[in-house]
Design a protein around this motif. Structure first.
Motif, mmCIF file in Angstrom:
data_model
loop_
_atom_site.group_PDB
_atom_site.id
_atom_site.type_symbol
_atom_site.label_atom_id
_atom_site.label_comp_id
_atom_site.label_asym_id
_atom_site.label_seq_id
_atom_site.Cartn_x
_atom_site.Cartn_y
_atom_site.Cartn_z
ATOM 1 N N GLU A 547 4.999 -7.663 12.830
ATOM 2 C CA GLU A 547 5.397 -8.110 11.491
ATOM 3 C C GLU A 547 4.198 -8.628 10.704
ATOM 4 O O GLU A 547 4.141 -8.491 9.479
ATOM 5 C CB GLU A 547 6.473 -9.199 11.594
ATOM 6 C CG GLU A 547 7.798 -8.735 12.181
ATOM 7 C CD GLU A 547 8.500 -7.702 11.312
ATOM 8 O OE1 GLU A 547 8.245 -7.678 10.085
ATOM 9 O OE2 GLU A 547 9.281 -6.913 11.866
ATOM 10 N N SER A 548 3.225 -9.238 11.395
ATOM 11 C CA SER A 548 2.027 -9.732 10.712
ATOM 12 C C SER A 548 1.246 -8.581 10.094
ATOM 13 O O SER A 548 0.822 -8.633 8.932
ATOM 14 C CB SER A 548 1.134 -10.501 11.686
ATOM 15 O OG SER A 548 1.763 -11.666 12.163
ATOM 16 N N ILE A 549 1.020 -7.524 10.879
ATOM 17 C CA ILE A 549 0.277 -6.366 10.365
ATOM 18 C C ILE A 549 1.001 -5.749 9.182
ATOM 19 O O ILE A 549 0.403 -5.425 8.145
ATOM 20 C CB ILE A 549 0.058 -5.335 11.498
ATOM 21 C CG1 ILE A 549 -0.860 -5.926 12.579
ATOM 22 C CG2 ILE A 549 -0.517 -4.039 10.944
ATOM 23 C CD1 ILE A 549 -0.969 -5.076 13.836
ATOM 24 N N GLU A 550 2.312 -5.601 9.306
ATOM 25 C CA GLU A 550 3.128 -5.017 8.232
ATOM 26 C C GLU A 550 3.098 -5.892 6.982
ATOM 27 O O GLU A 550 2.851 -5.419 5.873
ATOM 28 C CB GLU A 550 4.567 -4.868 8.738
ATOM 29 C CG GLU A 550 5.565 -4.401 7.693
ATOM 30 C CD GLU A 550 5.695 -2.893 7.629
ATOM 31 O OE1 GLU A 550 6.440 -2.404 6.779
ATOM 32 O OE2 GLU A 550 5.032 -2.208 8.433
ATOM 33 N N ARG A 567 -8.462 -2.932 5.868
ATOM 34 C CA ARG A 567 -7.971 -4.005 6.751
ATOM 35 C C ARG A 567 -6.921 -3.462 7.717
ATOM 36 O O ARG A 567 -6.883 -3.858 8.890
ATOM 37 C CB ARG A 567 -7.383 -5.137 5.914
ATOM 38 C CG ARG A 567 -8.410 -5.893 5.083
ATOM 39 C CD ARG A 567 -7.847 -7.212 4.568
ATOM 40 N NE ARG A 567 -8.764 -7.838 3.636
ATOM 41 C CZ ARG A 567 -8.586 -7.877 2.319
ATOM 42 N NH1 ARG A 567 -7.511 -7.340 1.784
ATOM 43 N NH2 ARG A 567 -9.474 -8.463 1.536
ATOM 44 N N LEU A 568 -6.073 -2.571 7.229
ATOM 45 C CA LEU A 568 -5.053 -1.991 8.100
ATOM 46 C C LEU A 568 -5.704 -1.188 9.221
ATOM 47 O O LEU A 568 -5.292 -1.286 10.386
ATOM 48 C CB LEU A 568 -4.111 -1.097 7.286
ATOM 49 C CG LEU A 568 -3.007 -0.390 8.070
ATOM 50 C CD1 LEU A 568 -2.100 -1.400 8.772
ATOM 51 C CD2 LEU A 568 -2.169 0.503 7.149
ATOM 52 N N ARG A 569 -6.753 -0.420 8.909
ATOM 53 C CA ARG A 569 -7.442 0.365 9.944
ATOM 54 C C ARG A 569 -8.083 -0.556 10.983
ATOM 55 O O ARG A 569 -8.048 -0.272 12.185
ATOM 56 C CB ARG A 569 -8.498 1.273 9.298
ATOM 57 C CG ARG A 569 -9.161 2.218 10.290
ATOM 58 C CD ARG A 569 -10.081 3.194 9.598
ATOM 59 N NE ARG A 569 -9.355 4.118 8.750
ATOM 60 C CZ ARG A 569 -8.705 5.197 9.189
ATOM 61 N NH1 ARG A 569 -8.680 5.461 10.488
ATOM 62 N NH2 ARG A 569 -8.084 5.991 8.351
ATOM 63 N N ASP A 570 -8.644 -1.660 10.533
ATOM 64 C CA ASP A 570 -9.255 -2.608 11.472
ATOM 65 C C ASP A 570 -8.223 -3.190 12.437
ATOM 66 O O ASP A 570 -8.546 -3.515 13.587
ATOM 67 C CB ASP A 570 -9.928 -3.748 10.705
ATOM 68 C CG ASP A 570 -11.169 -3.295 9.941
ATOM 69 O OD1 ASP A 570 -11.699 -2.214 10.275
ATOM 70 O OD2 ASP A 570 -11.577 -4.009 9.001
ATOM 71 N N LYS A 598 3.520 4.389 11.616
ATOM 72 C CA LYS A 598 3.583 4.055 10.181
ATOM 73 C C LYS A 598 2.199 3.695 9.647
ATOM 74 O O LYS A 598 1.826 4.081 8.531
ATOM 75 C CB LYS A 598 4.542 2.886 9.960
ATOM 76 C CG LYS A 598 6.008 3.266 9.994
ATOM 77 C CD LYS A 598 6.901 2.060 9.781
ATOM 78 C CE LYS A 598 6.786 1.495 8.387
ATOM 79 N NZ LYS A 598 7.727 0.360 8.174
ATOM 80 N N ALA A 599 1.446 2.943 10.447
ATOM 81 C CA ALA A 599 0.099 2.577 10.016
ATOM 82 C C ALA A 599 -0.782 3.819 9.858
ATOM 83 O O ALA A 599 -1.525 3.954 8.877
ATOM 84 C CB ALA A 599 -0.523 1.601 11.011
#
Length: 902
Positions: A547-550, A567-570, A598-599
């Motif tokens: 949930e944090s990443i999302e 940031r998402l890729r990291d 999804k990422a």
């Protein structure tokens, strides 16, 4: 509603419908009356409730609707003889009917019923008519999705289906009017004042000082006038800072969620906004009130239009204090009256203190003590509450711990047991609030300080909240969301103070809207993963990272942060590290794979994403969300068309496994259907038309904006290819005032829908076109597609020059659709040569073959206007390129006419 819960509720109701037996026709008549919301003539039963032979059961007054009911046990067996007989009877008796309904009290058998429906649709006498065959399950689904919101409908149907009322009560999880307090003194003079004022205006503000009984008065009135409203809704003023907030506030009944503003316009509702903001716009509130709907506000400040609530009279005050075990001496009462007059809360606290052991002499001395207020004395509330400390410290400590005046009843019951809640209420410390919440009187809450909650008790309550949140996270989510929303400030403080429990942050992450997210509280998800290395994750620990990443990505995206994807890729590596953790549950594994997919999709790596989604579906815990993501990736890809079709069928077919299938996923599938090839979308839409209609209408009436987005996308296709389907959905949508729409997305979707509807309703075309134009013009920050569609509307309204102006305002007029519209505009303004240049340019850019027929047909019209003798070549090419059945039929007829002209 949570799909699993929805299925269980529908099964429970369907089972009850099966046992209605001989009263099924009476039940069916009331059900259809509620469904259709128009006058119906029920001739199938007489005044004594017995069937009348040879008569059609139900017809509408205009003869456009006919309904037949049956409780026959073998209705869905063999050749469906009873259904065939009922259909023949209905068509013979009312040949003008446009809608035919057959209702059975038995469980539908899908294969037999679908074959029968196909036969019926093919009958010549059914041309131009709609047909609905509903068994017990379909009736139950309509009750859950559309009718359980109406208390009036539930009351009428409950004698035949008692489970309906029980389910409504079980699931009425929020915004229901609280029950009046047992010691509340009914005041008919005030009720008459409220009724009289609501007859003059649909909105009434009740004002007065704290503790005078504003909330209890509104609450008592709501129960007194229960039968005047389909629904009574209770909202805390903190939730409504502006009238527009009502669009986003849900009401839950039977597990279904709908927005308040929509309900106020479609059903006679009483909305009570307790402790409403002083600056709430009364005029805007009046606009959301449909026929029979009213709003009551309780406010401390007094305005010219307010009804100032009077205090209790001398006799009423005496009657209240007479409820004590020991009678109040007259001299003491005189002291009390001189001190507080008829202030209800002060009198109630005195009553509670006496019932807890204080004497009337103690109360008299308390009244005399407050005269020292200016010289450092105490408030009367402080003194009286201190007398209750010994018996109520445990109960009041929860409110001192949270720092809030309101607490969710479910958690409070967990913390202090139901007995503790009864003690708070019996001692007059609580104010009425929505069901499911316990609120202290504001003046009582203001008296609490940290002495009411020791450090040991505070630590105990921290542990209780952690245990409670972990337990509720395993349910349908409503309890978790409701508690987290109420305790939001407390949870944020706990996380900010360094609490190590994952449950607190998880509750915040699942409750925050994207822009509410506080990244400083979320922290770095990778740090959380490192702390889990090599051990079994604690409850909710994996979910917190997911949930944090999302939530962090959505927060960055809403803020239009250019570093969002980087940031998402990291953070992507976090999923691999967590998948390597020991002792993951099948669900945790599936969710990790799905969210990593999804990422990757957001990072524009579709092949890798698709592999992960497919892995989820092959695993022990397949997720419908993974199916939706694959449909999104596969649509329009010829090599994947068969797989995309299979995935859609797995979600939309009548016998689909709906466990975990949410409205969001269902509407997402529908929204994507028009994007594939002609054959792919037409076959799927034909096969699942009933499911699509039901999903969009139900979700729209539930206040889900996604329903309008899905219909706007689908409508551009079915308005041409499936006009009757478009009309059915359009008629089922709730109306909304343009001023009540909060976002450009909502305005654009409504504009699209009105535009397509105008093409199907010649008698209303001008009205619908004007509505569409108003919605397009109301878009604050239009995107190029909005301008493009607005221009197309203007061209169809006979204003091609205005349409061209809009098109030329676009920063880059190089889109094939915009160039096609420029060609139409030039042609309509008599410049066929200029039009030809634009359509030639557009055809060179066109890559979507499913639309080539539209472009070639327009070029035919332009070349014909130029007198080109070979123009018919383009019409032939348009026919050859067409992928839509009705379009092919129309083009063929046009080609034949052109050839006949020679």
């Amino acid at each position: 509603m949570n799909p699993k819960r929805r299925t269980a509720v529908i099964d429970r109701l369907a089972n009850g419908i099966r046992y209605i037996a001989t009263d099924f026709e009476k039940f069916g008549g009331l059900f259809m009356q509620a469904m259709l919301e128009q006058p119906l003539d029920h001739r199938g039963i007489n005044l004594f409730g017995y069937p009348v032979g040879g008569v059609v059961d139900t017809t509408s007054n205009d003869g456009k609707i006919v309904v037949e009911y049956s409780d026959e046990k073998n209705y869905f067996s063999g050749g469906m003889a009873k259904a065939r007989s009922d259909l023949a009877h209905a068509l013979a008796a009312v040949p003008s009917a446009e809608q035919v309904f057959l209702l059975s009290g038995q469980i539908n058998r899908p294969q037999i019923a679908q074959e029968f429906e196909r036969e019926v649709h093919a009958m010549p006498q059914m041309h131009g008519k709609t047909f609905r065959l509903w068994g017990a399950v379909e009736i139950a689904a309509h009750l859950v999705d559309q009718l359980i919101f109406s208390d009036a409908v539930v009351r009428r149907l409950a004698p035949y289906l008692p489970d309906l009322e029980r389910i409504r009560d079980e699931e009425a999880a929020n915004r229901t009017v609280p029950e009046p307090a047992e010691n509340w003194q009914h005041r008919t003079d005030i009720d008459h004042q409220i009724v009289g004022r609501l007859e003059k205006s649909p909105v009434l503000a009740i004002s007065g000082v704290g503790g005078v009984g504003k909330t209890a008065t509104a609450q008592a009135f709501a129960h007194l006038c229960e039968r005047d409203y389909h629904l009574r809704i209770w909202v805390d003023g903190e939730e409504v800072r502006r009238v527009q907030d009502l669009q986003a506030l849900p009401v839950v009944r039977g597990g279904e969620s709908r927005n308040i503003a929509g309900l106020m316009q479609t059903l006679p509702c009483l909305l009570i906004i307790d402790d409403a903001p002083d600056d709430l716009d009364i005029t805007a509130l009046e606009k959301i009130c449909g026929a029979g709907s009213h709003v009551i506000l309780t406010q401390r400040s007094t305005k010219p239009h307010s009804y100032v609530l009077p205090m209790l009279s001398h006799p009423q005050s005496q009657a209240l204090l007479a409820q004590a075990g020991a009678p109040c001496p007259e001299s003491v009462f005189n002291t009390i009256w001189a001190t507080v007059k008829g202030h209800p809360l002060s009198l109630s606290l005195m009553l509670a203190a006496v019932n807890q052991g204080a004497t009337w002499d103690d109360i008299s001395r308390d009244c005399q003590a407050i005269g020292e207020m200016e010289a450092g004395g105490h408030r009367l509330t402080d003194i009286l509450l201190e007398r209750l400390r010994a018996s109520l410290t445990r109960e009041l400590s929860v409110f001192a711990w949270s720092g809030l005046s309101v607490c969710d009843e479910d958690f409070l019951s967990f913390a202090i047991q139901p007995l503790g809640i009864r003690k708070l209420k019996s001692n007059s410390l609580t104010a009425p609030d929505r069901n499911g919440a316990i609120r202290l009187h504001d003046v009582v809450h203001a008296t609490l300080d940290q002495s009411w909650c020791t450090p040991e008790r505070s630590a105990e309550l921290d542990r209780m909240l952690d245990t409670y949140l972990v337990e509720t996270s395993r349910g349908e989510g409503l309890d978790l969301w409701r508690n987290a929303r109420i305790l939001l400030p407390k949870l944020e403080r706990m996380v900010a103070d360094g609490s190590s429990s994952p449950s607190y942050l998880f509750a915040l992450l699942t409750t925050w809207e994207a822009l509410e997210t506080k990244p400083e509280l979320v922290g770095n998800p990778l740090d959380s993963v490192r702390r889990m290395a090599g051990r079994k994750p604690a409850p909710l620990e994996v979910n917190v990272v997911i949930e944090s990443i999302e939530q962090l990505f959505l927060h960055d995206k809403e803020r239009q942060d250019p570093a969002a994807q980087d940031r998402l890729r990291d953070r992507l590596v976090a999923f691999d590290h967590m998948l390597a953790l020991p002792e993951l549950t099948p669900r945790e594994t599936a969710e990790l794979l799905h969210h990593k997919g999804k990422a990757l999709k957001r990072l524009r790596e579709p092949i890798a994403a698709a592999e992960l989604f497919e892995e989820v579906l092959r695993g022990p815990f397949p997720l419908h969300e993974a199916r939706l993501q694959l449909v999104d990736l596969y649509r329009g890809n010829k090599d994947k068309e068969a797989r995309a079709t299979q995935l859609v069928d797995e979600m939309l077919r009548p016998d689909a496994d709906t466990h975990g299938l949410t409205y969001s996923v269902l509407l997402g599938v529908i929204e994507r259907l028009p994007s594939g090839s002609g054959q792919w979308r037409s076959s799927l839409i034909d096969r699942h038309a009933a499911s699509i209609e039901r999903a969009i209408i139900s979700a729209a009436n539930a206040g889900a904006q996604h329903a309008f987005d899905a219909f706007a996308a689908l409508g551009r296709y079915i308005s041409v290819e499936r006009p009757n389907m478009f009309r059915t959905i359009f008629k089922g949508l709730p109306e909304a005032d343009l001023d009540s729409l909060q976002s450009d997305r909502e305005r654009a979707a409504r504009a699209e829908i009105y535009f397509e509807a105008s093409r199907l309703s010649p008698e209303q075309a001008i009205e619908l076109q004007q509505k569409a134009r108003l919605h397009y013009r109301s878009i604050i920050r239009p995107v190029p597609f909005n301008h493009q569609r607005h221009a197309e509307l203007l061209i169809e309204m006979g204003q091609p020059a205005d349409g061209e102006t809009l098109l030329r305002d676009l920063t880059a007029l190089n889109n094939e659709w915009q160039e096609r519209l420029m060609a139409r505009s030039r042609l309509d303004q008599g410049d066929a040569a200029g039009a030809l240049e634009w359509i030639e340019r557009a055809l060179l850019k066109l890559t979507a073959e499913r639309f080539r027929s539209e472009f070639r047909e327009l070029r035919f019209e332009i070349r014909r206007a130029l007198g080109d003798g070979e123009a018919i070549d383009d019409l032939e090419a348009a026919l050859a390129a067409s992928q839509r059945e009705s379009e092919r039929s129309r083009l063929l007829q046009r080609l034949q006419r052109e050839r006949a002209r020679g």
